[in-house]
Design a protein around this motif. Structure first.
Motif, PDB file in Angstrom:
ATOM      1  N   MET A   4       0.830  -1.203   0.000  1.00  0.00           N
ATOM      2  CA  MET A   4       0.000   0.000   0.000  1.00  0.00           C
ATOM      3  C   MET A   4       0.867   1.256   0.000  1.00  0.00           C
ATOM      4  O   MET A   4       0.619   2.191  -0.763  1.00  0.00           O
ATOM      5  N   ASP A   5       1.877   1.297   0.860  1.00  0.00           N
ATOM      6  CA  ASP A   5       2.768   2.455   0.909  1.00  0.00           C
ATOM      7  C   ASP A   5       3.508   2.651  -0.410  1.00  0.00           C
ATOM      8  O   ASP A   5       3.665   3.775  -0.891  1.00  0.00           O
ATOM      9  N   THR A   6       3.954   1.552  -0.998  1.00  0.00           N
ATOM     10  CA  THR A   6       4.669   1.618  -2.275  1.00  0.00           C
ATOM     11  C   THR A   6       3.761   2.169  -3.363  1.00  0.00           C
ATOM     12  O   THR A   6       4.151   3.043  -4.145  1.00  0.00           O
ATOM     13  N   PHE A   7       2.530   1.661  -3.428  1.00  0.00           N
ATOM     14  CA  PHE A   7       1.580   2.120  -4.438  1.00  0.00           C
ATOM     15  C   PHE A   7       1.274   3.610  -4.267  1.00  0.00           C
ATOM     16  O   PHE A   7       1.289   4.374  -5.232  1.00  0.00           O
ATOM     17  N   VAL A   8       0.978   4.032  -3.050  1.00  0.00           N
ATOM     18  CA  VAL A   8       0.631   5.432  -2.790  1.00  0.00           C
ATOM     19  C   VAL A   8       1.806   6.344  -3.103  1.00  0.00           C
ATOM     20  O   VAL A   8       1.633   7.412  -3.717  1.00  0.00           O
ATOM     21  N   ASN A   9       2.998   5.952  -2.724  1.00  0.00           N
ATOM     22  CA  ASN A   9       4.196   6.750  -3.011  1.00  0.00           C
ATOM     23  C   ASN A   9       4.426   6.870  -4.518  1.00  0.00           C
ATOM     24  O   ASN A   9       4.712   7.957  -5.029  1.00  0.00           O
ATOM     25  N   HIS A  10       4.282   5.759  -5.227  1.00  0.00           N
ATOM     26  CA  HIS A  10       4.459   5.765  -6.675  1.00  0.00           C
ATOM     27  C   HIS A  10       3.399   6.639  -7.349  1.00  0.00           C
ATOM     28  O   HIS A  10       3.703   7.414  -8.261  1.00  0.00           O
ATOM     29  N   LEU A  11       2.164   6.558  -6.897  1.00  0.00           N
ATOM     30  CA  LEU A  11       1.079   7.356  -7.444  1.00  0.00           C
ATOM     31  C   LEU A  11       1.314   8.849  -7.189  1.00  0.00           C
ATOM     32  O   LEU A  11       1.126   9.679  -8.089  1.00  0.00           O
ATOM     33  N   ALA A  12       1.737   9.195  -5.989  1.00  0.00           N
ATOM     34  CA  ALA A  12       2.032  10.598  -5.669  1.00  0.00           C
ATOM     35  C   ALA A  12       3.155  11.126  -6.560  1.00  0.00           C
ATOM     36  O   ALA A  12       3.083  12.269  -7.046  1.00  0.00           O
ATOM     37  N   ASN A  13       4.159  10.309  -6.801  1.00  0.00           N
ATOM     38  CA  ASN A  13       5.261  10.720  -7.672  1.00  0.00           C
ATOM     39  C   ASN A  13       4.786  10.943  -9.103  1.00  0.00           C
ATOM     40  O   ASN A  13       5.262  11.854  -9.786  1.00  0.00           O
ATOM     41  N   LEU A  14       3.843  10.129  -9.573  1.00  0.00           N
ATOM     42  CA  LEU A  14       3.303  10.318 -10.915  1.00  0.00           C
ATOM     43  C   LEU A  14       2.481  11.602 -11.009  1.00  0.00           C
ATOM     44  O   LEU A  14       2.523  12.303 -12.023  1.00  0.00           O
ATOM     45  N   TYR A  15       1.752  11.923  -9.964  1.00  0.00           N
ATOM     46  CA  TYR A  15       0.945  13.143  -9.961  1.00  0.00           C
ATOM     47  C   TYR A  15       1.807  14.404  -9.984  1.00  0.00           C
ATOM     48  O   TYR A  15       1.368  15.438 -10.467  1.00  0.00           O
ATOM     49  N   THR A  16       3.032  14.332  -9.482  1.00  0.00           N
ATOM     50  CA  THR A  16       3.863  15.543  -9.382  1.00  0.00           C
ATOM     51  C   THR A  16       4.206  16.162 -10.734  1.00  0.00           C
ATOM     52  O   THR A  16       4.578  17.332 -10.785  1.00  0.00           O
ATOM     53  N   SER A  17       4.070  15.417 -11.823  1.00  0.00           N
ATOM     54  CA  SER A  17       4.415  15.996 -13.131  1.00  0.00           C
ATOM     55  C   SER A  17       3.425  17.080 -13.562  1.00  0.00           C
ATOM     56  O   SER A  17       3.808  18.019 -14.248  1.00  0.00           O
ATOM     57  N   ALA A  36      -3.510  16.476  -4.073  1.00  0.00           N
ATOM     58  CA  ALA A  36      -2.944  16.966  -5.324  1.00  0.00           C
ATOM     59  C   ALA A  36      -3.890  17.999  -5.926  1.00  0.00           C
ATOM     60  O   ALA A  36      -5.104  17.828  -5.881  1.00  0.00           O
ATOM     61  N   GLU A  37      -3.306  19.065  -6.466  1.00  0.00           N
ATOM     62  CA  GLU A  37      -4.091  20.156  -7.053  1.00  0.00           C
ATOM     63  C   GLU A  37      -3.572  20.454  -8.455  1.00  0.00           C
ATOM     64  O   GLU A  37      -2.374  20.617  -8.657  1.00  0.00           O
ATOM     65  N   HIS A  38      -4.490  20.532  -9.404  1.00  0.00           N
ATOM     66  CA  HIS A  38      -4.143  20.871 -10.785  1.00  0.00           C
ATOM     67  C   HIS A  38      -4.989  22.061 -11.207  1.00  0.00           C
ATOM     68  O   HIS A  38      -6.181  22.114 -10.940  1.00  0.00           O
ATOM     69  N   TYR A  39      -4.366  23.028 -11.880  1.00  0.00           N
ATOM     70  CA  TYR A  39      -5.051  24.235 -12.321  1.00  0.00           C
ATOM     71  C   TYR A  39      -4.704  24.480 -13.781  1.00  0.00           C
ATOM     72  O   TYR A  39      -3.529  24.406 -14.163  1.00  0.00           O
ATOM     73  N   ASN A  58     -10.088  25.465 -15.337  1.00  0.00           N
ATOM     74  CA  ASN A  58     -10.468  24.134 -14.879  1.00  0.00           C
ATOM     75  C   ASN A  58      -9.511  23.707 -13.779  1.00  0.00           C
ATOM     76  O   ASN A  58      -8.322  24.004 -13.841  1.00  0.00           O
ATOM     77  N   GLN A  59     -10.048  22.991 -12.805  1.00  0.00           N
ATOM     78  CA  GLN A  59      -9.237  22.516 -11.686  1.00  0.00           C
ATOM     79  C   GLN A  59      -9.576  21.064 -11.390  1.00  0.00           C
ATOM     80  O   GLN A  59     -10.694  20.617 -11.653  1.00  0.00           O
TER      81      GLN A  59
END
Length: 173
Positions: A4-17, A36-39, A58-59
């Motif tokens: 679970m920690d590995t998946f969440v960490n990997h997902l957060a890293n993907l969102y950072t782009s 995570a916030e996208h604008y 859009n957000q």
């Protein structure tokens, strides 16, 4: 580190782009593994920037929490309540605002009850801002079932969790 920690960490890293990611953020009574916030803002001009023809904003917001125990209806209600309370503070009060999408995500490695699956399918909320003149906000509930490798969401919200599904189906090292 467990799955679970590995998946969440990997997902957060993907969102950072494309998103601003904030880890271990507490909102209300819930501590999220990350938010995570996208604008995005688009505008069309006529010859010069002084003559704006149209503009839209859009957000998208993701509130993700890990849960090592079985998800209950009370957990979904609590998540739904916290995300709904954030809608007014996260949406701008501008006429260029078009849409904001809020995802309340629970990642679990426990079996998901059929009643919970049904509740998640009904977990969409649509809110028109100032009768639609200032756009709208949508809220979706999402459960990521690591055991079954499934992402549970309302049918209309499937497009917003495509990246989560892709991450879930690939092998995380």
């Amino acid at each position: 580190m467990d799955t679970m920690d590995t998946f969440v960490n990997h997902l957060a890293n993907l969102y950072t782009s494309q998103f601003n990611v904030y880890r271990d953020k507490t909102i209300g009574s819930i501590t999220f593994a990350f938010t995570a916030e996208h604008y995005r803002k688009d505008e069309k001009y006529l010859m010069t920037k002084a003559i704006k023809v149209w503009g839209v904003e859009n957000q998208q917001f993701v509130f993700l929490k890990k849960q090592g125990k079985a998800v209950t209806v009370q957990d979904l209600k609590q998540l739904k309540g916290e995300v709904d309370r954030q809608i007014t503070s996260y949406t701008p009060d501008k006429k260029d605002h078009m849409s904001s999408v809020f995802l309340g995500v629970i990642v679990t490695d426990q079996p998901v009850d059929p009643a919970i699956r049904k509740e998640v399918k009904r977990g969409r909320k649509l809110l028109f801002l100032k009768y639609g003149w200032h756009g709208w906000a949508e809220r979706y509930l999402v459960i990521v079932d690591l055991r079954e490798k499934q992402v549970l969401v309302n049918k209309k919200g499937r497009v917003f969790v495509k990246g989560i599904e892709d991450t879930l189906n690939m092998e995380v090292e």
